[in-house]
Design an enzyme around this catalytic site. Structure first.
Site, mmCIF file in Angstrom:
data_model
loop_
_atom_site.group_PDB
_atom_site.id
_atom_site.type_symbol
_atom_site.label_atom_id
_atom_site.label_comp_id
_atom_site.label_asym_id
_atom_site.label_seq_id
_atom_site.Cartn_x
_atom_site.Cartn_y
_atom_site.Cartn_z
ATOM 1 N N HIS A 105 -1.268 0.214 -9.841
ATOM 2 C CA HIS A 105 -1.979 -0.693 -8.914
ATOM 3 C C HIS A 105 -2.600 -1.878 -9.680
ATOM 4 C CE1 HIS A 105 -4.220 -0.885 -4.799
ATOM 5 N NE2 HIS A 105 -4.049 -2.106 -5.292
ATOM 6 N N ARG B 46 0.852 -1.187 0.000
ATOM 7 C CA ARG B 46 0.000 0.000 0.000
ATOM 8 C C ARG B 46 0.890 1.239 0.000
ATOM 9 N NH1 ARG B 46 -3.547 -2.537 -1.612
ATOM 10 N NH2 ARG B 46 -5.655 -2.845 -0.798
ATOM 11 N N GLU C 252 -4.273 7.573 -4.993
ATOM 12 C CA GLU C 252 -4.434 6.918 -6.301
ATOM 13 C C GLU C 252 -5.666 7.463 -7.015
ATOM 14 O OE1 GLU C 252 -4.356 2.682 -5.620
ATOM 15 O OE2 GLU C 252 -2.243 2.703 -5.098
#
Ligand SMILES: NC(=O)c1ccc[n+]([C@@H]2O[C@H](COP(=O)([O-])OP(=O)(O)OC[C@H]3O[C@@H](n4cnc5c(N)ncnc54)[C@H](O)[C@@H]3O)[C@@H](O)[C@H]2O)c1
Ligand SMILES: O=C(O)[C@H](O)COP(=O)(O)O
Length: 323
Positions: A287, A239, A268
């Site tokens: 991601h 993360r 993000e």
């Protein structure tokens, strides 16, 4: 009576059609077309179940949902740091996930990022696209992964798969986590326990595989990068909030670290100006570590089965049950 499942993340029409094909009897399915908070809140108020990938389900959504007809929230994947589980518990909303479902995909991505940085794959590729033949320039910045010491911060489903994948590379593998594995498991995965300081000092590659929690938030900053080996690399598929991005950018820019592989960001999508994007030998991906088309049907079926069980008043398997 039909139960409505709403997927908060926008998904493609093709994926939606695939999901419709897997829907249990008595359920309807919708998605929210945008990331707009007002539309997300509206979804919480009309759904019986919410499915979320990376969109937050916060206290306000939990409360509004509970006051309407919301019974459960399912994380599409593993890391549930964006779901307010304390409020879910308080208002009686079930929270579930698909533990371990994407472990192999994330492990493959972590090893790919290690290799991309060690073998200068992306800098070589980018040079070619610009019409530059960087053989002489990139060569001296290219290293083996074979034989290196790799430090895994967290050794759950993903960390263990990384350890398995690294077998062929004859690496020494250190790991740190709050509880040490039993000796037979350490032998099975070929790993040695170390505290974080030792792991940082001895590893050529540090790869993060823990959840984002109050303890791990900003765990990797200036002090930790200074403690790493000169010329080591950092891989983050866990993360973004575990790493102080500015400090990582400083560590790479100063040459203390030789590079990094980063799949996850504190915000993000990362806003323009994020210094990690565009630094030489920092390989960035949006991601996508968990993505694997091969796993899509199995993960969706497992999610739908968990939801079906809650709707029917049946227990959800302990491994996927959070609240
Ligand atoms: N990039 C992606 O697409 C992607 C995909 C899946 C998971 N993830 C992230 O990876 C994380 C790990 O996933 P997993 O399936 O292996 O979870 P897991 O729960 O199986 O493993 C987590 C590990 O971290 C350890 N840990 C907990 N606190 C720690 C600490 N303070 N320091 C070091 N280790 C600690 C735990 O003991 C455990 O070994 C998830 O929580 C998620 O945030 C990212
Ligand atoms: O925690 C996870 O399983 C992964 O990060 C995937 O989740 P995402 O939907 O947030 O990408």
């Amino acid at each position: 009576m039909s139960h409505l499942i709403v997927v908060l993340d926008p998904i493609s029409p093709q994926r939606l059609e695939q999901m419709h094909g897997l829907l249990p009897d008595g359920f309807a399915l919708e998605t929210v077309a945008s990331r707009d908070p007002a539309e997300q809140m509206a979804a919480a108020k009309r759904a019986d179940f919410l499915v979320t990938g990376d969109l937050p389900v916060d206290a306000a959504m939990m409360r509004a949902g509970a006051a309407a007809r919301l019974k459960g929230v399912h994380k599409w994947g593993v890391g549930y740091d964006s779901i307010d589980i304390d409020t879910a518990r308080e208002v009686g909303i079930r929270v579930m996930r698909t533990t371990g479902s994407n472990a192999r995909a994330v492990a493959e991505t972590a090893v790919t990022l290690m290799l991309s940085v060690q073998r200068s794959i992306v800098s070589g590729h980018e040079g070619m696209l610009r019409g530059e033949w960087l053989k002489g320039a990139v060569g001296p910045r290219t290293f083996l992964l074979t034989g290196k010491t790799v430090g895994l911060v967290g050794l759950g489903f993903i960390g263990k798969n990384v350890a398995k994948l690294l077998r062929g590379f004859d690496c020494r593998i250190l790991y740190t986590k709050p509880t040490k594995l039993p000796a037979d498991e350490e032998r099975e995965f070929g790993v040695e326990h170390a505290d974080l300081q030792t792991l940082l000092r001895e590893s050529d590659v540090v790869s993060l595989h823990c959840a984002l929690t109050p303890e791990t938030r900003w765990m990797m900053g200036k002090e930790q990068f200074a403690a790493m080996k000169d010329g080591a690399i950092l891989i983050n598929t866990a993360r973004g909030g575990i790493v102080v991005e500015e400090d990582l950018a400083d560590a790479v820019e100063s040459g203390k670290l030789r590079g990094a592989g980063v799949d996850v960001f504190a915000t993000e999508p990362p806003p323009a100006g994020n210094r990690l994007i565009g630094l030489p030998n920092v390989v960035v991906t949006p991601h996508i570590a968990a993505q694997a088309t091969d796993n899509f049907d199995a993960t969706v079926s497992r999610m739908f089965e968990n939801i079906r069980r809650v709707a029917a008043g049946e227990p959800v398997p302990e491994i996927d049950h959070l609240v």
